[in-house]
Design an enzyme around this catalytic site. Structure first.
Site: not given
Length: 316
Positions: A233, A262, A283
């Site tokens: 994270r 994000e 990601h």
């Protein structure tokens, strides 16, 4: 009871998602803005979400909602306490990314330890073509064998990362931290891990206790030759501090797959880094085709198990 299932973020999964095997109606949306959450879930008994936030205030407007099925392991955008008080079950996805995330970790590690980006840049600039010998020695190349990997987070993915590290001949240290899970794992004080790790890889959840777990003070404790890898994270690391650490040479490099916000529509200091010792991916460490299909299958299994009165993977 007939259920109404609403999938708010269908585009978050690149896989086939089968319909649940019980009586139900179904809606899905490619993505959902904040002001669309309540209107779309007003009649839902089961909500399927990924990153859509569900606060106590939002849940108060959804009295029919009985279950939230998360299409991920993390659920930090959901008010779990509010779900418990309202009797809403929350189930997440587990153990689906045990190959894809560790593989991505080592893709980053190997690229950085062997200076692949720097060498590619030199080839693009014609340095090899001008060389008087058959190879270039312009950047150091370090082996993994014999080095130390520090891991924060001793869950399934942390353990799988450790297994690969040991396969490379690395020594592994699991750091003692506030969100530790497995008591049977030998844990080492965080300061010692910071000081001894040649590579520090983060695999812990984002909680109030772990937010900004790695700041400038922690980065100063690391070796100047060390790498920081974050596929967990973004909020685990103070991003401004990381930029400072790279600028000052406090660590040798970093590989990140996550950012604090994000998608980063309003910018982020890590987006502006243009250097061969920093790699940022969007990601996607979790997103192998195999992992996403496993996730999609488990998602529906979680919902079916809850409807059948045999819930699995609950976090409430």
């Amino acid at each position: 009871m007939s259920h109404h299932v609403v999938f708010l973020e269908r585009d978050s999964i690149k896989a086939q998602v089968r319909q649940p095997g019980f009586e139900h109606t179904y809606e899905e949306y490619a993505h959902t803005a904040y002001d669309q959450i309540v209107p779309r879930l007003r009649n839902a008994t089961v909500a399927i979400i990924n990153k859509v936030p569900l606060s106590d205030e939002t849940l108060a407007e959804l009295p029919r909602l009985k279950m939230i099925a998360v299409t991920a392991t993390g659920y930090d955008g959901i008010d779990i306490a509010a779900c418990r008080s309202r009797g809403i079950a929350v189930a997440n996805i587990r153990n689906y990314a045990i190959h894809t995330v560790p593989e991505h970790v080592f893709a980053l590690v190997l690229a950085l330890r062997r200076n692949l980006l720097a060498y590619r840049q030199e080839i693009e600039q014609g340095a090899w073509q001008k060389s008087e010998q058959f190879c270039l020695f312009t950047h150091p190349i370090a082996e993994l064998s014999g080095s130390t990997m520090g891991i924060i987070g001793e869950g399934t993915i942390g353990q799988a990362t450790a297994a690969i590290a040991r396969g490379f001949g690395m020594h592994v240290l699991f750091a003692y931290h506030s969100s530790r899970k497995k008591k049977e794992v030998v844990l080492t004080p965080l300061d010692q891990v910071l000081a001894e790790a040649d590579i520090l890889s983060l695999h812990c959840p984002l909680t109030p206790a772990t937010r900004d777990l790695i700041g400038i003070n922690e980065l100063r404790k690391m070796k100047r030759s060390a790498l920081l890898i974050n596929t967990a994270r973004g909020g685990l690391v103070d991003e401004a501090a990381l930029v400072q650490a790279l600028d000052e040479g406090l660590i040798a490099g970093a590989g990140f797959d996550v950012l604090t916000v994000e998608p980063p529509k309003d910018g982020n200091p890590l987006l502006d880094l243009r250097r061969p010792n920093f790699i940022l991916t969007p990601h996607v460490a979790w997103a192998s085709d195999e992992a996403m299909q496993s996730l999609a299958n488990q998602l529906i299994e979680n919902i079916e198990a809850w409807v059948a009165g045999k819930p699995q993977n609950l976090v409430t």
